[in-house]
Design an enzyme around this catalytic site. Sequence first.
Site, mmCIF file in Angstrom:
data_model
loop_
_atom_site.group_PDB
_atom_site.id
_atom_site.type_symbol
_atom_site.label_atom_id
_atom_site.label_comp_id
_atom_site.label_asym_id
_atom_site.label_seq_id
_atom_site.Cartn_x
_atom_site.Cartn_y
_atom_site.Cartn_z
ATOM 1 N N HIS A 119 -16.419 10.262 12.300
ATOM 2 C CA HIS A 119 -17.137 9.532 11.251
ATOM 3 C C HIS A 119 -16.865 8.042 11.416
ATOM 4 C CE1 HIS A 119 -18.073 13.281 9.215
ATOM 5 N NE2 HIS A 119 -16.855 13.666 9.559
ATOM 6 N N LYS A 149 -5.393 10.858 22.787
ATOM 7 C CA LYS A 149 -5.762 10.224 24.060
ATOM 8 C C LYS A 149 -5.731 11.255 25.165
ATOM 9 C CE LYS A 149 -4.124 5.728 22.749
ATOM 10 N NZ LYS A 149 -3.162 4.690 22.855
#
Length: 189
Positions: free
Chosen positions: A116, A167
């Site tokens: 979002h 990551k």
Amino acid sequence: MDARSEKEKMLAGDLYVAFGEELFGERQRAKALCRRFNATTEEEMLERESVLRQLLGSCGLNPFVEPTFRCDYGYNIHIGDNFYANYDLIILDVCEVRIGHNCFIAPRVSIFTAGHPLDAPTRISGLEFGKPVTIGDNVWIGGHAVINPGVTIGNNVVIAAGAVVTKDVPDDVVVAGVPAKVIRQLGVA
């Protein structure tokens, strides 16, 4: 004006509105199949696999998923051979999730491709986006781990219980923590 459908925007990882009729109908289909899958008993292994194959985009040999399982669309999920997922797996698959061969997922793991906007007015408008997740071969993901949008996990990786992977993760390592960091190299004498 962008002439693409909201589904085309979603699959491309661009901002889209999830509340349209097409995407709503596809989520309803996935919910119905998840409900059918989750209602199977331990004696109904063939039915479980059949429903899983109807739900997922592709599914290798010997899949085993313990109920409960939840996903948004299902067709964006691709799993390799010898896949095992323990209880309460959640995959929010607004973009592709590709999981390699010989992967094991512990209870209550969450894999998210949905994101979002950080900007509040844009987020409040109902726009969202997705980023694909790729998980290599021979990966073990510990209980309650979270895999965030856009992450690629290499081969022969162990994700520690409770890790939040934000990551990319290289091959042959153990990662742990929040956010997850490499804590050990594997296969090095």
